[in-house]
Structures are given as C-alpha cells and as structure tokens.
Design an enzyme around this catalytic site. Sequence first.
Site, PDB file in Angstrom:
ATOM      1  N   PHE A 112      19.819  19.041  22.087  1.00 58.38           N
ATOM      2  CA  PHE A 112      20.621  17.814  22.118  1.00 58.38           C
ATOM      3  C   PHE A 112      21.297  17.551  20.770  1.00 58.38           C
ATOM      4  O   PHE A 112      22.491  17.245  20.707  1.00 58.38           O
ATOM      5  CB  PHE A 112      19.711  16.638  22.493  1.00 58.38           C
ATOM      6  CG  PHE A 112      20.361  15.285  22.400  1.00 58.38           C
ATOM      7  CD1 PHE A 112      21.010  14.743  23.496  1.00 58.38           C
ATOM      8  CD2 PHE A 112      20.307  14.545  21.221  1.00 58.38           C
ATOM      9  CE1 PHE A 112      21.600  13.488  23.413  1.00 58.38           C
ATOM     10  CE2 PHE A 112      20.886  13.297  21.134  1.00 58.38           C
ATOM     11  CZ  PHE A 112      21.545  12.772  22.241  1.00 58.38           C
ATOM     12  N   ASP A 113      20.556  17.659  19.678  1.00 59.25           N
ATOM     13  CA  ASP A 113      21.095  17.405  18.344  1.00 59.25           C
ATOM     14  C   ASP A 113      22.279  18.316  18.041  1.00 59.25           C
ATOM     15  O   ASP A 113      23.335  17.874  17.585  1.00 59.25           O
ATOM     16  CB  ASP A 113      20.021  17.637  17.273  1.00 59.25           C
ATOM     17  CG  ASP A 113      18.831  16.724  17.433  1.00 59.25           C
ATOM     18  OD1 ASP A 113      18.294  16.633  18.549  1.00 59.25           O
ATOM     19  OD2 ASP A 113      18.428  16.110  16.431  1.00 59.25           O
ATOM     20  N   THR A 114      22.082  19.618  18.274  1.00 61.33           N
ATOM     21  CA  THR A 114      23.128  20.590  17.980  1.00 61.33           C
ATOM     22  C   THR A 114      24.377  20.306  18.799  1.00 61.33           C
ATOM     23  O   THR A 114      25.500  20.319  18.275  1.00 61.33           O
ATOM     24  CB  THR A 114      22.622  22.013  18.277  1.00 61.33           C
ATOM     25  OG1 THR A 114      21.487  22.297  17.461  1.00 61.33           O
ATOM     26  CG2 THR A 114      23.705  23.038  18.007  1.00 61.33           C
TER      27      THR A 114
END
Length: 408
Positions: A204-206
């Site tokens: 999700f972060d990437t």
Amino acid sequence: MAPLGGPPGQRPTVDSPPAPTTPVLDVVVPVYNEQTDLGPSVRRLHDYLRATVPYRFRITIADNASTDATPAVASALAAEFAEVTVVRLEQKGRGRALRHVWSHSDAAVLAYLDVDLSTDLAALPPLIAPLLSGHSDLAIGTRLTRQSRVVRGTKREVISRGYNLLLRGTLAASFSDAQCGFKAIRADVARELLPLVEDTGWFFDTELLVLAQNSGARIHEVPVDWVDDPDSRVDLAATILADLRGVARLGRSLLTGALPLARLRAELGRAPLAPPESSLLRQVVRFGLVGVVSTLAYLLLYALARPYLGAQGANLAALALTAVANTAANRRLTFGIRGAADALRHQAQGLLVFVLGALLTSGALAALHLLAGATTRTAELAVLVTANLLATLLRFTLLRSWVFKGEH
C-alpha cells in the site's frame, strides 16, 4: 473545520483554526494481535503529542481483526484518553486499515506509525510541518540517508535497500525509502489518491507513493532514528512475493495509461517555477548536442564489441546501452521535463523508438553486406554513421511528436 484554500497552482495551507471538536492531525496506529505493546506505545505517543503538538490531535487505533485481547486494550485506552479512538476491521491488511481510517477522517493531516514505535518520535514534528504549511503533499520517514541513524540486522538492511533499488529501476521511484512505517499525507491529497490504490497489505505504501510521484505531488523526506523490532511478525517471504506482484501490476498500469495521471497532475501537480524552454531551435540544438555525445558513445561501444559480437550484435548492444541514457538526457535537457512523473512511460516509448532506429541501422548493414560482400570496418562505420543520422532525425521527430507530445 474551515475549508483549505490558496492561490491557483499552490498547495493550500492550514491557516484557519479548526472547529473545537475537529483535529488537525490524525495519527493512525494499525494493529493485529498487539495486546502487549499497544498500551505502553499509545500512552507514550499520547504523552509526546500532548507535550509537543500545539494543535488538536487524534490517535486512531485501527484493529485489523485481532483475535487476542487487543480490542479490549484498545477500548480501555479510548476510555482513558479523550484523544484516542478505536476502529475495528474484520479483515486483515495494513493498507486496508489505513485507507479506511484516512478516507473517513476529518483531520487536515493524516499520519501513521507502527505500534512498536521503532521510529524515534522526535521525527514527527518535522514530518507534519511541511504538510501544514502547504510546502509538501506527502512526507515519509527515511532510514536510507546518511543523516539517518538505524539499528537493524544485515538481512533486513540488504532486503530494504534491494527493494528500494528495485523500485528505482522498475518504477523510476525518486523517493528513498518506501517501507518505513512513518508517513503522513494531506487529507485533500489523500482524497484524490486513495481510491486509486488497490493494494490492501504492505505494498500500500509503495503504491501510494508512486501514484503521488507520478501525479506531480511533492514528497518530503525526513531522516529518522530507527531501531529494528526483533519481535516483528512480518512474513518476509510472503511480503516480498506480494511486493513483486504489486510492482508488476503497478508498472503495467503506468505503461498502459490505465491511471488518470493527467487529471491528477492537473489537480495535484505544482507548476514549474519558470516556463520550460520549448522553441524548436533550442530543442534542435540541444538534441543535436545530445546526439553527438550519444553517437560518439555508440561508435566507441560498437568498436569495442565488434570483435566479440560481430557487426549486428555489436550494433544492437551499442544501441541498447546508449538508448536509455539518450532518452533520459533528451527528456531533461531537450524537452525540459523534470521529475520522475511518467519517466517509466517515456523510457518504454523511447525503447520503441530505439527499435525503429535499430531496424534502420541493422538494415543498412545488411544491405551493405548483401551488395558489397566482404567489407572493411571503415565502410561499415561510414554506413552506420549515415544510417544513424537518419535514425537521429527519425528519433527527434518521434520524441517531439509522440513521446513528449504536449509536454514541451
């Protein structure tokens, strides 16, 4: 809370006091079966925020379907502190928890950190400040700069650096650390990006960062002090496989134009400080200079590879090695495009232009050998120079009218 506003082309700032019950900052703590660490960590976080943050804040515990006593501990913390709330999700996934809480939060700035508090909380004010001022749109903690101080094992260090190197090579990522569990985003930016983020787990972060970068958003990086949690329950093998699938999926979306990046850049991107130099004469001169350097590099590589790969193999190898650098140089110097937005698509289209150039030069070599039979190296180089001049003209035309169309 008063609406955020500002001049066109400038990110809005939080310059109006919030309503009495509306927080400026919402810090999310995703948890799954953290009955032991949750209480001490939230109390430490709460104490730090009360002592250092001069505006209203909220701590949201996002419980990812815990099966131990975590829900009871979370409820007790919410009863103890007015600034603590609890959100229960019946499905696991850090990304799912963050998207749910951030999508429903009324705060102007949304942040999250890992429950183990591996990152020194002293980095939190520098993380939030550029978002409140409007200077930046997202902010991330980074463990991979010289200013960062990190304590962790060699295995995790190698995996982390390898992963971020992979992102740079495949998705043209310009940020240094995608995985540090210490990030913040403006709520107005989150509303535009979150509906496009598909991953519900660790990728999700990437995905959020790559979308932000390609949308022209400004990402601020804060060097952090970080100590590895030896009790981390992350399944490295499963996470690595999921991340690789995410990289492939996201790269495909960027290359095929499946994402509405043009609309996002119009809404989130920042205007250049000065109009790019776009006259045809300037572009021709700069393209010519880049072309001269590229041609010299190409001829040198061809001469070095010819004894080992033959004429055709040396030609293809020399073209392949200079194509990526040539596209990157023309992108920046000839057409005045800065930043990593669309860099992957530009390189892919530049590769197709390279294929056309390879067909032209390879065809010229084949025609020379067919018509003249055995030839000298001097004749080969003369034909290749002529073919490369034609390929250069074709390349400039395609770069200007197709690859960088509308961006110069």
